[in-house]
Write an enzyme that holds these catalytic residues in place. Structure first.
Site, short mmCIF file in Angstrom:
data_model
loop_
_atom_site.label_atom_id
_atom_site.label_comp_id
_atom_site.label_asym_id
_atom_site.label_seq_id
_atom_site.Cartn_x
_atom_site.Cartn_y
_atom_site.Cartn_z
N GLY A 203 0.82 -1.20 0.00
CA GLY A 203 0.00 0.00 0.00
C GLY A 203 0.85 1.25 0.00
N PRO A 205 2.36 4.90 1.20
CA PRO A 205 2.81 5.32 2.54
C PRO A 205 1.68 5.93 3.35
CG PRO A 205 4.37 6.02 0.85
CD PRO A 205 3.18 5.49 0.13
N GLY A 206 1.60 5.54 4.61
CA GLY A 206 0.61 6.11 5.50
C GLY A 206 -0.74 5.44 5.51
N GLU A 426 -5.02 34.06 -9.74
CA GLU A 426 -5.92 33.11 -9.09
C GLU A 426 -7.36 33.30 -9.56
OE1 GLU A 426 -4.62 30.74 -7.57
OE2 GLU A 426 -2.62 31.62 -7.45
N HIS A 429 -7.78 31.28 -12.74
CA HIS A 429 -8.00 29.86 -12.47
C HIS A 429 -9.44 29.61 -12.01
CE1 HIS A 429 -3.95 28.46 -13.04
NE2 HIS A 429 -3.45 29.27 -12.13
#
Length: 644
Positions: A203, A205-206, A426, A429
């Site tokens: 799996g 990480p974490g 921004e 976007h």
């Protein structure tokens, strides 16, 4: 394994050893000084002693070798060193002094030997003690260099069970069978079944691989040994293999038991994968591990559990049945799993009434168990920093922004021109995401610097997403160029800055993946032109894409450029047709600095924004999660700092 088999507290044992050493030193000093102890009394000169005899003030005298001691008439004791004096006896007799002699004692031969040998005995004992301590320090001693570094996990504190593991039910069920076998082997042996010898946890990480292994130890109630794959590998050939042998010897002594190897890819990589000679030490260690797991001698009662996030690099012999019979995939949790994980990590937190775990779970798709634990911890820290007694929904929202986009850098000083350019970037976007079909819903847009970005536009999917279609990827390409196109429209080509470098990188990587991996180009067809992972040979990365012809490579570049230019064209059309909305959104960002998705929609319509009402309704507005959770990037449209 544990080399120290002596029962009792190790601290008490060390204390007793040092007390014994000090006692031996004290005994030596006392024995050495005992022969030099003089008779009690006041020391006087021999001439004075003779004067006192002549005066008649000496009561009695005792002559012992070279020392003369006695008592005066007034009861005061004295002593003096004797010198050859033949007339002494006559003088004592004439003065009526009572005198006696004492023969000189000769030293015992055993006492002499003790004087001579005791220093050497103490030095040898101290050297043995130091060597034993060095050998116990994780095999660093010369005699323990090849000893295993596996440690037995005790459950005195912090016992973990399957109740503490949430969100990965399928993986837990597969490992539950191993626990049931260890508790009741006859249940499976009755029908001729054999328990798997090994389980490989795979799996990202974490996701909770190590936590699952700890839960197995807590549930099974059998000895549990843990070691990392890197603990086997040393620069000296044969040390790793020796440690593997010693590890299994200790495991056999404690069978039935579980042996957990974390990050097994450190020692289990594919043999011969490289140019020239490989690492003989690593390959010998792997060979010994293969033999111990399933060789001529069966290791009954030893179940091996290993974890890795790189199963593609493991040697095929390690993955065959009989060694790791099962590969248990530990995936990132879905919304139901995230809700259960959050319940586990928040059950010790004093939560405010407005906290909705389900809402938080909906807003964090792609989060692993470790990410959710970090989210809960950050929320608790934020509440403590504010002096609150309860952790509210506002702290969870701020913690989510911090985990996914980075901490706010309000201390960063930006000029008005830079701030205005970031606002238009921004806003570009955000406007593209609101008008282009296929874009994820706009969640938040801010011009407050976070992490390495000067501003962030955050789009969140409405639900967990396991695949992406071409329409969504093309919309994402357009979203990437919304900021750069907005700056170009407002300031012109000559005023463009370096803030769009991250957007360009994301768009280029996405377009190249569409062409070379996903088969989304009609001219190139459904062919794959590169592998997922580049192979590393002698420190140089060699991509399989080098095997394609120059003509195909030229066609790939043309298709990548076509997709990128289509995204630019889409973004330019949206911003040109809605230029008035761009100005309104940028002005509102300059005023409020951060806008939610709903507030951005109100801004482009020119309607007022009620922050108090928006804050009270905030939890209900949270949907989806980061559209790029695996890479932890700040978000599409994050304006990078100059020079990034």
């Amino acid at each position: 394994m544990n080399d120290d088999k002596t029962p009792g507290n190790p601290w008490v044992k060390s204390l007793l050893i040092w007390v014994g050493i000090l006692a031996a030193l004290a005994l030596f000093v006392s024995l050495f000084d005992s022969g030099k102890k003089a008779t009690a009394g006041t020391a006087i000169a021999y001439s004075e002693f003779l004067s006192k005899v002549n005066e008649g003030s000496v009561k009695d005298v005792k002559i012992a070798g070279d020392v003369i001691s006695g008592t005066q008439s007034n009861g005061e004791a004295f002593k003096t060193n004797a010198i050859p004096d033949p007339s002494l006896v006559g003088r004592l007799t004439k003065a009526n002094v009572r005198f006696s002699g004492q023969p000189e004692e000769s030293a015992s031969i055993w006492l002499v030997l003790l004087y001579q040998a005791l220093p050497f005995v103490l030095m040898i004992g101290l050297a043995i003690f130091v060597m034993r301590q060095m050998q116990k320090s994780a095999g660093s001693g010369a005699m323990g260099f090849g000893k295993s570094r596996a440690k037995m996990l005790t459950q005195k504190e912090g016992r973990v069970t399957f109740d503490d593991v949430a969100g990965i039910d399928e993986a837990r069920e597969e490992l539950q069978e191993i626990v049931d076998f260890l508790k009741d082997p006859t249940k499976f042996a009755r029908l001729g079944g054999k328990i798997p010898k090994g389980a490989l946890l795979v799996g990202s990480p974490g996701t909770g691989k190590t936590l699952l292994a700890r839960a197995i130890a807590g549930e099974a109630g059998v000895p549990f040994f843990t070691i990392s794959g890197s603990d086997f590998v040393e620069m000296f050939v044969g040390v790793g293999a020796s440690r593997v042998r010693d590890m299994f010897v200790e495991a056999k002594k404690n069978a039935p038991c579980i042996l957990f190897i974390d990050e097994i890819d450190a020692v289990g990589r594919h043999r011969g994968a490289g140019l020239g000679n490989g690492n003989d030490e690593r390959e010998q260690t792997l060979n010994q591990l293969l033999v111990e797991m399933d060789g001529f001698e069966a290791n009954e009662g030893i179940i091996i559990v290993a974890a890795t996030n790189r199963p593609d690099v493991l040697d095929p012999a390690l993955l065959r049945p009989g060694r790791f019979d099962r590969q248990v995939v530990v995936p990132r949790p879905d919304i139901e799993g995230r809700e259960k994980i959050l319940q586990v990590h928040t059950r010790k937190l004093p939560l405010a009434p407005d906290v909705d775990i389900r809402t938080i779970a909906r807003g964090t798709p792609g989060f692993s168990g470790a990410d959710l634990a970090n989210l809960a911890n950050e929320a608790a820290l934020l509440a403590a920093r504010k002096g609150k007694r309860l952790v509210a929904m506002l702290e969870f929202e701020e913690a989510k922004d911090k985990v996914m986009m980075g901490a706010e850098r309000r201390s960063m000083v930006m000029t008005e021109d830079e701030k205005k350019a970031t606002a238009y970037h921004e806003a570009g976007h955000a406007l593209v995401s609101l008008h282009v079909p296929g874009c994820d819903p706009l969640h938040k847009v801010t011009i407050i610097p976070r992490g390495r970005a000067l501003g962030v536009t955050w789009n969140l999917p409405e639900r967990d997403r396991y695949s992406t279609n071409m329409k969504q990827m093309k919309a994402r390409l357009a979203l990437c160029f919304g900021g750069r196109i907005a700056e170009q429209i407002i300031y012109g080509m000559e005023e463009l800055n370096t803030g769009a470098s991250n957007d360009i990188q994301q768009a280029t990587d996405m377009a190249r993946s569409m062409v070379m991996e996903y088969g989304m180009s009609e001219k190139l067809g459904w062919l794959r032109y590169r592998d997922n992972q580049d192979e590393v040979f002698l420190g140089h990365s060699v991509s399989r894409s080098q095997n394609i012809s120059e003509e195909t490579a030229r066609l790939i570049d043309q298709e990548v450029r076509r997709l990128v230019e289509e995204g630019e064209t889409t973004a330019r059309k949206v911003l040109t047709d809605n230029l008035d909305e761009l100005h309104k959104l940028a002005e509102k960002l300059l005023e409020l600095e951060t806008l939610s998705g709903d507030e951005a929609k109100l801004a482009i319509k020119g309607e007022p924004i009620d922050r108090d009402r928006a804050r009270s309704d905030r939890p209900a507005q949270i949907v989806g999660g980061s559209s790029i959770p695996k890479t932890k990037r700040p978000g599409i449209g994050g304006a990078a700092p100059a020079g990034a």
